[in-house]
Scaffold this active site. Structure first.
Site, PDB file in Angstrom:
ATOM      1  N   HIS A  76      -4.984  -4.205  -2.371  1.00  0.00           N
ATOM      2  CA  HIS A  76      -4.944  -3.167  -3.323  1.00  0.00           C
ATOM      3  C   HIS A  76      -4.444  -3.612  -4.752  1.00  0.00           C
ATOM      4  CE1 HIS A  76      -4.234   0.528  -0.759  1.00  0.00           C
ATOM      5  NE2 HIS A  76      -3.805  -0.520   0.362  1.00  0.00           N
ATOM      6  N   SER A 120       0.727  -1.124   0.031  1.00  0.00           N
ATOM      7  CA  SER A 120      -0.010  -0.002  -0.065  1.00  0.00           C
ATOM      8  C   SER A 120       0.718   1.276   0.010  1.00  0.00           C
ATOM      9  CB  SER A 120      -0.922   0.022   1.293  1.00  0.00           C
ATOM     10  OG  SER A 120      -0.135  -0.077   2.526  1.00  0.00           O
ATOM     11  N   LYS A 151     -11.681  -0.573  -1.741  1.00  0.00           N
ATOM     12  CA  LYS A 151     -10.723  -0.022  -2.713  1.00  0.00           C
ATOM     13  C   LYS A 151     -11.403   0.145  -4.299  1.00  0.00           C
ATOM     14  CE  LYS A 151      -7.215  -0.061   0.412  1.00  0.00           C
ATOM     15  NZ  LYS A 151      -7.929  -0.331   1.696  1.00  0.00           N
TER      16      LYS A 151
END
Lengths: 83, 393
Positions: B213, B185, B244
């Site tokens: 991610h 990240s 996300k």
């Protein structure tokens, strides 16, 4: 409980490679307060200690280690477990 | 000693940060203009630090699915998955995730954080060992702590260090779980997953990959780093978040181990938390459908990431190891990083500022994250704003 002198002196030798050379390091020296060992530096130091003694130190015990002697006693315990 | 004396150091740190930047504590999104633009401090600002990789929070289909779920099922479930909080849409999302990720079992959790907390506090215990990458997310550390497993770190992405540790620890005969992330990240770099799988196989360990991610971002079909590296069958537990690339809130764990289903009875963070709201589940489900049918979103995201990375590299900024939708811009000194961050904000660009110890290697980072929704013009504006603060790097 006093730590093994040989283990202590090896730790002191390793610490001198990672902290300011001017700082005097003794058994009662506090790693964070006296040597400014932060989380990043502690990882480097632990890796060097693990290699020197051929042991693995779990991060679970880190919160109990404040002084050089605490670290030495932890290593002593891990070495005894390995035997 | 008063109860709050322990916060003295925190107070001092906050005062120091306030000295560098008052804005740091006043970042409030006053108005959402689009997925890539918002009004901050009264000024339209390009958002380049949001993890909104695919623009899903603003997709009409996702909004409609969430609205419909609210209208039909209400704003919340008011109960745990274990009790009255499992609706048919939770089960359908679990089935959809299993299909999408080619895994037999999936559990949906209320957040990505609680997914890691649930799995790591339950799958491994005090007699087991977790070896994790030092740069793993706090939720991985916290899950381990909750379950009392013995935890050992290896240096970030350092396979020699992992190899040394797993060799040493495997001699004790304990079960070993390796925990890594797909895309990290802060630095936006990938785990060397093929090499990790090689070590896992050699020492008979298990492997958990947090694709928080990388879901929707990596792999031809968007299944993450394991797909991109061609090692999906070797990953025992895939963890991820809906917050996300899917633009919702929630988390999941998928696995081919049938024992994953037992977590529904044994995992305290799963049992003792209210389940995700119908709106969040419906939005995540719709977003997965979109990821499956629109690979061009990933292509646009990577075009934007490559464009900004190249522009910043031309300006000689010190960046992460490779182009990625997460682009860290490194600063050696904290005051300069704050001045640069303030400068970007004044020039209408918001990025994340990350300070030690949250930044991985002791430097301060201005962390950019790109979106498929950024226009080429917006990416160029971000690059131009960085050019104005180049003298501080």
């Amino acid at each position: 409980m006093k730590a093994d002198e040989r283990i202590l002196s090896k730790i002191v030798e390793i610490l001198h490679q990672h902290v300011s050379k001017k700082t005097a390091i003794r058994a009662e020296t506090n790693l964070e307060a006296d040597l400014s060992v932060d989380s990043l530096k502690s990882m480097e130091i632990l890796a060097a200690v693990e290699d020197a003694f051929d042991i693995s130190i779990p991060i679970n015990v880190l919160s109990d280690i404040e002084t050089v002697e605490d670290l030495a006693l932890e290593i002593e315990g891990l070495l005894k477990e390995q035997q | 000693m008063g109860l709050f004396n322990k916060f003295q150091k925190t107070r001092e740190s906050i005062e120091t940060l306030r000295h560098y930047s008052n804005s740091f504590f006043r970042i409030v999104i006053d108005e959402v203009i689009s997925g890539t633009e918002a009004v901050i401090n009264g000024r339209p600002t390009i958002l380049a630090g949001t993890n909104n990789y695919l623009g899903m929070p603003q997709r009409k289909e996702c909004i409609e699915a969430a609205c419909q779920a609210i209208m039909e099922q209400g704003t919340g479930t008011t109960g745990s998955r274990m009790a009255n909080g499992t609706y048919s849409i939770h089960v359908e999302l679990e089935q959809a995730m299993s299909r999408f990720l080619h895994k037999k079992h999936t559990i949906v959790f209320t957040t990505g954080y609680s997914a890691n907390l649930s799995v790591l506090s339950t799958v491994v215990g005090p007699k087991d060992i977790v070896i994790l990458d030092a740069d793993c997310h706090a939720s991985i550390y916290d899950g381990c702590r909750l379950g009392g497993v013995q935890v050992y770190r290896f240096r970030h992405n350092d396979m020699a260090d992992l190899g040394k540790r797993i060799e040493r620890l495997s001699k004790g005969g304990a079960n070993i779980l390796i925990a890594v992330e797909g895309l990290y990240s802060m630095l936006g770099d990938r785990a060397p997953l093929r090499e990790i799988v090689r070590l896992k196989t050699r020492y008979g360990a298990y492997l958990l990959v947090d694709e928080a991610h990388s879901l929707g971002v990596l792999g031809e079909k968007g299944r993450g780093l394991a797909e991109e590296a061609g090692v999906e069958d070797d990953v025992d537990f895939v963890i991820g978040t809906f917050s996300k690339s899917l633009g919702s809130v929630g988390g999941y764990c998928s696995s081919n181990h049938k024992e994953l289903e037992l977590l529904r009875f044994t995992s305290r963070p799963y049992v003792f938390t209210a389940s995700s709201s119908p709106a969040n589940i419906a939005a995540a489900r719709k977003a997965i459908e979109i990821i499956e049918r629109e690979p061009e979103l990933r292509r646009r995201l990577w075009e934007n990431a490559n464009q900004l990375f190249n522009r910043l590299q031309e300006m000689s900024f010190v960046l992460g190891p490779a182009p990625s939708p997460i682009i860290p811009v490194r600063f050696q000194e904290i005051p300069q990083a704050f001045e640069a961050w303030n400068g970007l904000l004044e020039n209408g660009v918001y990025v994340n500022i990350v300070l030690p110890p949250a930044s991985p290697d002791g430097t301060a980072l201005l962390r950019c994250s790109l979106s498929a929704s950024h226009s080429p013009d917006q990416v160029e504006k971000i690059a131009k704003a960085f050019k104005k603060i180049k003298h501080l790097a």
